[in-house]
Write an enzyme that holds these catalytic residues in place. Structure first.
Site, PDB file in Angstrom:
ATOM      1  CE  LYS A 178      -1.549   2.825   2.452  1.00 44.84           C
ATOM      2  NZ  LYS A 178      -1.078   4.171   2.040  1.00 44.84           N
ATOM      3  CD  GLU A 254      13.612   0.095   9.716  1.00 44.33           C
ATOM      4  OE1 GLU A 254      14.296   0.856  10.044  1.00 44.33           O
ATOM      5  OE2 GLU A 254      13.984  -0.899   9.259  1.00 44.33           O
ATOM      6  CB  CYS A 288      13.543   8.353   8.991  1.00 42.64           C
ATOM      7  SG  CYS A 288      14.140   7.232   8.217  1.00 42.64           S
ATOM      8  CD  GLU A 385      11.217  11.896  11.613  1.00 46.78           C
ATOM      9  OE1 GLU A 385      10.191  11.446  11.490  1.00 46.78           O
ATOM     10  OE2 GLU A 385      12.224  11.219  10.718  1.00 46.78           O
TER      11      GLU A 385
HETATM   12  C1  SIN Z   1      13.696   6.734   5.440  1.00 52.69           C
HETATM   13  O1  SIN Z   1      13.857   8.239   5.254  1.00 52.69           O
HETATM   14  O2  SIN Z   1      12.818   6.450   5.656  1.00 52.69           O
HETATM   15  C2  SIN Z   1      15.043   6.085   4.854  1.00 52.69           C
HETATM   16  C3  SIN Z   1      15.948   6.752   4.153  1.00 52.69           C
HETATM   17  C4  SIN Z   1      17.118   5.787   3.674  1.00 52.69           C
HETATM   18  O3  SIN Z   1      16.747   4.614   3.369  1.00 52.69           O
HETATM   19  O4  SIN Z   1      18.238   6.284   3.414  1.00 52.69           O
END
Ligand code: SIN
Length: 482
Positions: A178, A254, A288, A385
């Site tokens: 999704k 993640e 992230c 963030e």
């Molecule tokens: C992400 O921002 O979720 C992952 C970034 C990455 O794999 O470098």
């Protein structure tokens, strides 16, 4: 099909490309212009469950497909993605906003997950050993976990799906993805590429929807689903974890980050400035793993700040497809407003804006590269963030002080340290509560490395040898042999 042409995109379920029940659609826009790119099928719960029917039906056959064959299909996907890199990259830029050079880098990154897991598919091993007391043997047999549900984000529309789909297929699992409603086109193109590469029907299903909550909840509540992998915010991750708990699903999460980037006085400042630029500005800061707080040791604070601010000020804002653009559009207006508020909050509490700090007029969701200093500890941007091109620079005077500050967050994804002193680097490596650490590097992401966080940044690892293990259950057999 010309994937860049406006038009209608359908769901990929089993062997069909089909409309959503009732023919519902939603519009995907170019965030740099606000103009529509395509109409996309808006799946409802019944469509989601139809995808699970397809994934469940295809499961036993895919699990029984020889690993070598699965590996070949992943290699074929890697080759097709690489050959069609330009087309995929342009689509990523159009729907997500990042500059074309970054979109090309994402295609290379995403494709590499297919190559890496093609190589892993044929190296799944069990064990056979004698029980310590003798008398029987211990046999372990890895088995695919079963149908997997993937909820993927908009910031890397290809790579975040690739790093779930590739290990799942390598392990013998079937999948339902999704994608984010802002960026579904890239995932639909990947499904098309995988179909053309020969991946059998039902193995890769894609359900695009704006009714994400209802569709994903129904999938997680169905006992045929055996695994959830999610990349996105910690807030949404908590909700999904609660839902996954009811069905006791395997999960890989993640989630968010609040990365500290630490520049020590003994660092090579050329390396530190380059590294900080990558850690902050890769993907326009919409990542992230983006540096969220830049801590600089007092003796080099002024020089680092001047050099970093100069580099940030020299970046060029514009449509990601235009030549020379290094900072594209953010994903949407809401994101621009959120970031603008974070900057205003910091400035209102006494921070000084050295570069940027004001959203430009005109169409498109743009925010300029921004550098702030004298940011007080209460500023919201230090706790949340930022997910955009904004860099707060803070001073520190001792390693204990900066370690305490860096760890003072519920997140634990990644940190970056710049120093030429090996012992100092190792003390940081041991003291920082993160799943990943860049030492004299601003880029840690690599399909051959275990990506993942600790604390509220997530559960599990993606990529590397560990990545395939997330899609394998282990059956242990005790075999009597007196
Ligand atoms: C992400 O921002 O979720 C992952 C970034 C990455 O794999 O470098």
């Amino acid at each position: 099909m010309d994937v860049l042409a406006p038009g209608h995109r359908r769901l990929r379920i089993g062997d069909a490309w089909r409309d959503a029940t009732g023919g519902a659609t939603f519009t995907v826009e170019d965030p740099a212009t606000g103009k529509p790119l395509a109409e996309v099928a808006d799946a409802d719960v019944a469509d989601g469950l139809a995808a699970l029917d397809a994934a469940s039906a295809a499961g036993p056959r895919w699990a029984a497909t020889p690993p070598r064959r699965r590996s070949e299909l992943l290699t074929a996907t890697y080759r097709a993605l690489t050959a069609r890199s330009e087309e995929v990259a342009r689509l990523i830029t159009l729907e997500m906003g990042k500059p074309l050079a970054e979109a090309r880098a994402e295609v290379a990154y995403g494709a590499e997950f297919f190559r890496w897991f093609a190589e892993e598919a044929v190296r799944v091993e069990g064990r056979y050993n004698t029980a310590p007391q003798g008398g029987y043997r211990i046999l372990t047999v890895p088995k695919p976990v079963g149908p997997c549900v993937f909820v993927t984000p908009w910031n890397f529309p290809l790579a975040m799906g690739a790093r779930k789909i590739a290990p799942a297929l390598a392990a013998g699992c079937t999948t339902i993805t999704k994608p984010a409603a802002q960026t579904p086109l890239t995932m639909l193109l990947l499904a098309r590429i995988m179909e053309e590469a020969g991946v059998p029907p039902g193995v890769v299903n894609v359900v695009t929807t704006r009714r994400s909550g209802a569709v994903v909840s129904a999938l997680l509540a169905d006992s045929r689903t055996r695994k959830l992998s999610f990349t996105g915010s910690t807030e949404v991750g908590r909700v999904l974890l609660r839902q996954a708990a009811d069905n006791v699903l395997r999960t890989s999460m993640e989630l968010g980050g609040n990365a500290a980037l630490i520049v020590c006085a003994d660092a090579d400042l050329d390396v530190a400035v380059d590294g900080a630029m990558v850690a902050k500005m890769r993907n326009i800061g919409e990542s992230c793993v983006a540096a969220n707080r830049i801590y600089v040791e007092e003796p080099v604070r002024e020089e680092f700040t001047a050099r970093f601010a100069e580099r940030m000020g020299a970046l060029r804002l514009g449509h990601g497809l235009d030549d020379g653009v290094t900072v594209g559009a953010l994903i949407d207006e809401a994101s621009v407003t959120r970031i603008d508020e974070l900057v205003a909050d910091a400035a209102g509490r006494g921070a000084r804006v050295l570069v940027g700090g004001a959203r430009p007029d005109g169409p498109g969701s743009f925010y300029p590269p921004t550098v702030l200093v004298d940011v007080p500890a209460e500023a919201r941007m230090l706790r949340t963030e930022i997910f955009g091109p904004v860099a707060p620079i803070l001073a520190f005077t001792s390693d204990d002080e900066v370690l305490a500050k860096a760890n003072d967050t519920e997140y634990g994804l990644v940190a970056y340290v710049f120093t030429r002193d090996l012992q100092r680097a190792l003390r940081f490596a041991e003291g920082l509560d993160t799943g990943m650490l860049g030492i004299n590097r601003g880029l840690i992401s690599d399909p051959s490395a275990p990506f993942g966080g600790v604390k509220q940044s997530g559960i599990g690892k993606e990529g590397s040898h560990e990545g395939i293990g997330e899609y394998l259950d282990l059956t242990y057999a005790a075999i009597d042999l007196p």
